[in-house]
Design an enzyme around this catalytic site. Structure first.
Site, PDB file in Angstrom:
ATOM      1  N   LEU A 239      40.601  43.873  30.754  1.00 18.98           N
ATOM      2  CA  LEU A 239      40.810  45.549  30.509  1.00 18.98           C
ATOM      3  C   LEU A 239      40.731  45.600  29.006  1.00 18.98           C
ATOM      4  O   LEU A 239      40.111  46.676  28.575  1.00 18.98           O
ATOM      5  CB  LEU A 239      42.138  45.930  31.089  1.00 18.98           C
ATOM      6  CG  LEU A 239      42.247  47.379  31.296  1.00 18.98           C
ATOM      7  CD1 LEU A 239      41.143  48.033  31.924  1.00 18.98           C
ATOM      8  CD2 LEU A 239      43.657  47.510  31.943  1.00 18.98           C
TER       9      LEU A 239
ATOM     10  N   GLY B 163      37.099  44.704  42.090  1.00 19.57           N
ATOM     11  CA  GLY B 163      38.384  44.836  42.466  1.00 19.57           C
ATOM     12  C   GLY B 163      38.876  46.253  42.702  1.00 19.57           C
ATOM     13  O   GLY B 163      39.613  46.294  43.742  1.00 19.57           O
TER      14      GLY B 163
ATOM     15  N   ASP C 161      40.795  39.811  45.376  1.00 22.77           N
ATOM     16  CA  ASP C 161      40.145  38.773  46.258  1.00 22.77           C
ATOM     17  C   ASP C 161      40.592  37.396  45.707  1.00 22.77           C
ATOM     18  O   ASP C 161      41.125  37.113  44.608  1.00 22.77           O
ATOM     19  CB  ASP C 161      38.608  38.523  45.914  1.00 22.77           C
ATOM     20  CG  ASP C 161      38.352  38.179  44.481  1.00 22.77           C
ATOM     21  OD1 ASP C 161      39.085  38.812  43.347  1.00 22.77           O
ATOM     22  OD2 ASP C 161      37.737  37.017  44.338  1.00 22.77           O
TER      23      ASP C 161
ATOM     24  N   ARG D 193      39.070  40.876  50.292  1.00 13.20           N
ATOM     25  CA  ARG D 193      39.115  42.128  49.702  1.00 13.20           C
ATOM     26  C   ARG D 193      39.113  43.223  50.818  1.00 13.20           C
ATOM     27  O   ARG D 193      39.741  44.348  50.533  1.00 13.20           O
ATOM     28  CB  ARG D 193      37.565  42.219  48.843  1.00 13.20           C
ATOM     29  CG  ARG D 193      37.453  41.539  47.854  1.00 13.20           C
ATOM     30  CD  ARG D 193      36.163  42.089  46.983  1.00 13.20           C
ATOM     31  NE  ARG D 193      35.938  41.077  45.992  1.00 13.20           N
ATOM     32  CZ  ARG D 193      36.213  40.726  44.755  1.00 13.20           C
ATOM     33  NH1 ARG D 193      37.184  41.740  44.467  1.00 13.20           N
ATOM     34  NH2 ARG D 193      35.679  39.988  43.897  1.00 13.20           N
TER      35      ARG D 193
ATOM     36  N   ASP E 249      46.400  41.752  34.339  1.00 12.66           N
ATOM     37  CA  ASP E 249      47.153  40.380  34.520  1.00 12.66           C
ATOM     38  C   ASP E 249      47.518  39.802  32.923  1.00 12.66           C
ATOM     39  O   ASP E 249      48.430  40.496  32.350  1.00 12.66           O
ATOM     40  CB  ASP E 249      46.413  39.173  35.321  1.00 12.66           C
ATOM     41  CG  ASP E 249      46.856  38.066  35.454  1.00 12.66           C
ATOM     42  OD1 ASP E 249      48.005  37.840  35.757  1.00 12.66           O
ATOM     43  OD2 ASP E 249      46.101  37.100  35.548  1.00 12.66           O
TER      44      ASP E 249
ATOM     45  N   GLY F 104      45.597  40.810  30.668  1.00 10.65           N
ATOM     46  CA  GLY F 104      45.070  41.987  29.905  1.00 10.65           C
ATOM     47  C   GLY F 104      43.912  41.700  29.081  1.00 10.65           C
ATOM     48  O   GLY F 104      43.119  42.572  28.652  1.00 10.65           O
TER      49      GLY F 104
ATOM     50  N   LYS G  36      50.905  43.098  36.487  1.00 12.31           N
ATOM     51  CA  LYS G  36      51.748  41.808  36.424  1.00 12.31           C
ATOM     52  C   LYS G  36      52.129  41.702  34.992  1.00 12.31           C
ATOM     53  O   LYS G  36      51.551  40.843  34.102  1.00 12.31           O
ATOM     54  CB  LYS G  36      50.714  40.623  36.674  1.00 12.31           C
ATOM     55  CG  LYS G  36      50.694  40.435  38.395  1.00 12.31           C
ATOM     56  CD  LYS G  36      50.302  38.970  38.690  1.00 12.31           C
ATOM     57  CE  LYS G  36      48.841  39.042  38.987  1.00 12.31           C
ATOM     58  NZ  LYS G  36      48.341  37.369  39.383  1.00 12.31           N
TER      59      LYS G  36
HETATM   60  P1  IMP Z   1      43.286  39.811  33.280  1.00  9.71           P
HETATM   61  O1  IMP Z   1      42.001  39.649  32.547  1.00  9.71           O
HETATM   62  O2  IMP Z   1      43.881  38.533  33.235  1.00  9.71           O
HETATM   63  O3  IMP Z   1      44.112  40.719  32.937  1.00  9.71           O
HETATM   64  O4  IMP Z   1      42.679  39.823  34.778  1.00  9.71           O
HETATM   65  C1  IMP Z   1      42.175  40.988  35.243  1.00  9.71           C
HETATM   66  C2  IMP Z   1      41.455  40.808  36.733  1.00  9.71           C
HETATM   67  O5  IMP Z   1      41.742  39.615  37.268  1.00  9.71           O
HETATM   68  C3  IMP Z   1      41.601  41.643  37.872  1.00  9.71           C
HETATM   69  O6  IMP Z   1      40.963  42.771  37.409  1.00  9.71           O
HETATM   70  C4  IMP Z   1      41.408  41.078  38.916  1.00  9.71           C
HETATM   71  O7  IMP Z   1      40.065  41.137  39.316  1.00  9.71           O
HETATM   72  C5  IMP Z   1      41.617  39.504  38.741  1.00  9.71           C
HETATM   73  N1  IMP Z   1      43.177  39.210  39.002  1.00  9.71           N
HETATM   74  C6  IMP Z   1      44.061  38.881  37.864  1.00  9.71           C
HETATM   75  N2  IMP Z   1      45.367  38.721  38.774  1.00  9.71           N
HETATM   76  C7  IMP Z   1      44.978  38.815  40.388  1.00  9.71           C
HETATM   77  C8  IMP Z   1      45.697  38.699  41.500  1.00  9.71           C
HETATM   78  O8  IMP Z   1      46.802  38.579  41.566  1.00  9.71           O
HETATM   79  N3  IMP Z   1      44.838  38.690  42.552  1.00  9.71           N
HETATM   80  C9  IMP Z   1      43.485  38.780  42.853  1.00  9.71           C
HETATM   81  N4  IMP Z   1      42.691  39.205  41.389  1.00  9.71           N
HETATM   82  C10 IMP Z   1      43.490  39.143  40.190  1.00  9.71           C
END
Ligand code: IMP
Length: 173
Positions: free
Chosen positions: A104, A41, A155, A161, A99, A101, A127
């Site tokens: 990360l 990403g 993506d 992307r 998103d 979290g 977000k």
């Molecule tokens: P998390 O683990 O839910 O915080 O998601 C993190 C990862 O999900 C990001 O690094 C993105 O690769 C993907 N992601 C989360 N939300 C989006 C979005 O709105 N568009 C595209 N990729 C997303």
């Protein structure tokens, strides 16, 4: 599926990248910075950011995934991990979007287990309202509402992307 007009234009993104790079350059003067891009990403954000950072730095990458199409699986897979010795490094993780979290937080804990001198996190998009796991973010580009966004590295099913701007993604009804 519709990829509409820019939600964040290429110009807005570059202005924000410059601001983030200036703050990072200020904070890392005299430190041993290792910037770590989280792929795929951050494949556009990371090079734009490091190009604008004005202190010496080293680079590495993490390739991680937890999403299938637009749904998080909750299970984080690591396909490539940082190879540098971290014991003498000030690590800066660079991510595209936070998103839930979950991704990360998983990566942060892996890095912390390797005892870097310090660890900070930079994310272009946050977000916030979707957060399930509390991850400390040190540098944030934009806090955005709960939309699925694509472009500038982000993506849907590995597509879009390459867009130079960020759009809200909607599936066709
Ligand atoms: P998390 O683990 O839910 O915080 O998601 C993190 C990862 O999900 C990001 O690094 C993105 O690769 C993907 N992601 C989360 N939300 C989006 C979005 O709105 N568009 C595209 N990729 C997303």
């Amino acid at each position: 599926m519709i990829v509409g007009k820019p939600f964040l234009s290429a110009g807005q993104i570059q202005t924000k990248v410059g601001e983030l790079a200036r703050a990072i350059s200020r904070d890392y003067a005299g430190k041993n910075l290792l910037a770590v891009g989280i792929l795929k990403g951050s494949f556009m954000f990371f090079p734009d950011l490091v190009r604008s950072i004005e202190v010496p730095l080293m680079l590495d990458f993490i390739i991680a995934s937890s999403y299938v199409k637009s749904q998080t699986t909750g299970e984080v897979k690591i396909y490539y991990d940082v190879r540098e010795d971290l014991s003498d490094k000030d690590v800066l993780l660079v991510d595209d979007i936070v998103d839930t979290g979950i991704t990360l937080n998983h990566i942060r804990e892996r890095i912390l287990a390797r005892a870097p001198l310090s660890l900070k996190i930079c994310a272009l998009l946050d977000k916030k309202e979707r957060r399930e796991v509390d991850v400390p973010l040190d540098y944030v580009g934009y806090v955005i509402p709960n939309h699925y966004v694509v472009g500038y590295g982000l993506d849907y099913d590995n597509k879009y992307r390459n867009l130079p701007y960020i759009s809200i993604f909607r599936k066709k009804a």
